[in-house]
Motif scaffolding. Structure first.
Motif, PDB file in Angstrom:
ATOM      1  N   SER A 112       0.811  -1.244   0.104  1.00 60.27           N
ATOM      2  CA  SER A 112      -0.185   0.083  -0.119  1.00 60.27           C
ATOM      3  C   SER A 112       0.733   1.247  -0.017  1.00 60.27           C
ATOM      4  O   SER A 112       0.607   2.191  -0.525  1.00 60.27           O
ATOM      5  N   MET A 113       1.637   0.959   0.685  1.00 52.46           N
ATOM      6  CA  MET A 113       2.984   2.186   0.588  1.00 52.46           C
ATOM      7  C   MET A 113       3.502   2.693  -0.556  1.00 52.46           C
ATOM      8  O   MET A 113       3.596   3.626  -1.138  1.00 52.46           O
ATOM      9  N   GLN A 116       1.204   4.228  -3.130  1.00 49.74           N
ATOM     10  CA  GLN A 116       0.862   5.583  -3.119  1.00 49.74           C
ATOM     11  C   GLN A 116       1.879   6.336  -4.197  1.00 49.74           C
ATOM     12  O   GLN A 116       1.368   7.539  -4.477  1.00 49.74           O
ATOM     13  N   THR A 117       2.903   5.966  -4.450  1.00 47.27           N
ATOM     14  CA  THR A 117       3.927   6.591  -5.513  1.00 47.27           C
ATOM     15  C   THR A 117       3.679   5.904  -6.914  1.00 47.27           C
ATOM     16  O   THR A 117       3.326   6.926  -7.987  1.00 47.27           O
ATOM     17  N   GLU A 120      -1.698   1.186  -7.564  1.00 50.14           N
ATOM     18  CA  GLU A 120      -1.819  -0.389  -7.207  1.00 50.14           C
ATOM     19  C   GLU A 120      -1.599  -1.398  -8.432  1.00 50.14           C
ATOM     20  O   GLU A 120      -1.312  -2.461  -8.112  1.00 50.14           O
TER      21      GLU A 120
END
Length: 348
Positions: A112-113, A116-117, A120
């Motif tokens: 998930s982290m 963020q960039t 998904e």
């Protein structure tokens, strides 16, 4: 990205199989590898892997390499956001798209982290069960020849094709690759494997064989497992068979089997099998790091438990106690080998 034991193992074996690999690691690691290559010790002997690209940072890796097909993330969970921030900044500077990311990190939440960039649809969840250590900088040793590696099936997007290609490359490099339709179940099952005997050894400053000689601490570990399984069940997360560990079969027994039976199994599998090797949470604490991965292990059980309405007091105690020692190392002496104190603190 993160050329520790796991990153060096995966990258080293891929390089031996003919893949072009760039390591992004610490300057001391890069200097050793550039000077004499990477040394891999396994059941077949000692392999010297030379002509590797070892960069001192993510920025250095991007600046001196062609576009990457895939980025393998093996940094500690508490460094994931910083690593992704650096990736994003470097990609913007060089006007280059970031590759697909594969997370082989312990704990729950790294994907998930990373997403963020990159989104998904450009993240693959992975797990590795090969016991590996690094006795010296630039040297990695396979402690037991079992090269299990799991890849979660991407749901959609560009990661699907890249996952297929990378699975072939990993198998060619000698890994036994298992594909998991249930990536979340795979990661949570690996969490079950990573959490046992980890926080307790760190808090108690004692090796696994001593910790698991104490009935009260083994019972605490069993209860922490049961909390995790209750949380998983409420969240509709199914345990998977990961590596040689058939958790899909074992999970129902762990929930209901007599603790006297489970104690004997845990002592044999954890207390004895690790051979005195200290777990990762202890190593971070003992080295004076001001961070811990426990929020992504026991803490993840607590967090998801809050979301689904299942209490996890034992995991909360282990998480809070260990984070307290990270913040105040002088308190370690109070907890060292204080089995009764920990058992009382974590009593459900």
């Amino acid at each position: 990205i993160g050329a520790g034991a796991i990153g060096s193992l995966v990258g080293g074996k891929l390089a031996l199989a003919g893949e072009t690999v760039t390591f992004a690691g610490r300057p001391a690691f890069a200097a050793i590898v550039q000077q004499r290559g990477l040394q891999l010790e396994d059941e077949a002997g000692i392999h010297r892997i030379e002509d590797l690209c070892a960069a001192t940072s993510i920025a250095d890796a991007f600046a001196h390499s062609a576009p990457f097909d895939i980025a393998v993330m093996t940094v500690k969970s508490y460094d994931t956001l910083a690593a992704m921030s650096e990736c994003a900044a470097v990609a913007a500077t060089h006007n280059r798209a970031l590759p697909i990311f594969l997370s082989l990190q312990n704990g729950v939440g790294n994907e998930s982290m990373i997403a963020q960039t990159v989104g998904e649809n450009r993240v693959i969840a992975g797990t590795i069960t090969t016991p590996v250590s690094s006795p010296a900088l630039g040297t990695i040793r396979v402690d037991r020849p079992q090269y299990g590696l799991g890849l979660g099936e991407p749901m959609r997007g560009g990661a699907i094709e890249r996952c297929d290609e990378f699975a072939v490359a990993l198998e060619r490099a000698g890994f036994a690759v298992t594909r998991y339709a249930d990536a979340q179940g795979m990661k949570w099952t690996k969490l079950l494997m990573n959490m046992v005997g980890n926080a307790t050894c760190a808090i108690l400053s004692a090796p696994p064989e001593e910790v698991f000689a104490q009935d009260e601490i083994v019972d605490l570990e069993i209860e922490a497992w049961r909390e995790a399984l209750r949380v998983m069940a409420q969240a509709d997360i199914t345990p998977q068979n990961v590596g040689s560990y058939p958790f899909r079969v074992l999970a129902p027994g762990i929930r209901v089997a007599p603790k006297s039976l489970l104690r004997a199994i845990l002592r044999r599998q954890i207390g004895g099998a690790r051979g005195g090797k200290m777990p990762s949470l202890y190593l971070d604490l003992a080295s004076g790091k001001e961070k811990s991965e426990v929020p992504w292990l026991n803490g993840a059980v607590v967090d998801l438990g809050r979301e689904v309405g299942v209490a996890a007091p034992v995991n909360a105690c282990l998480t809070d106690t260990l984070l307290g020692l990270v913040a105040n190392p002088a308190r370690r002496a109070v907890w060292a080998e204080n089995y009764t104190r920990l058992a009382a603190c974590a009593a459900p």
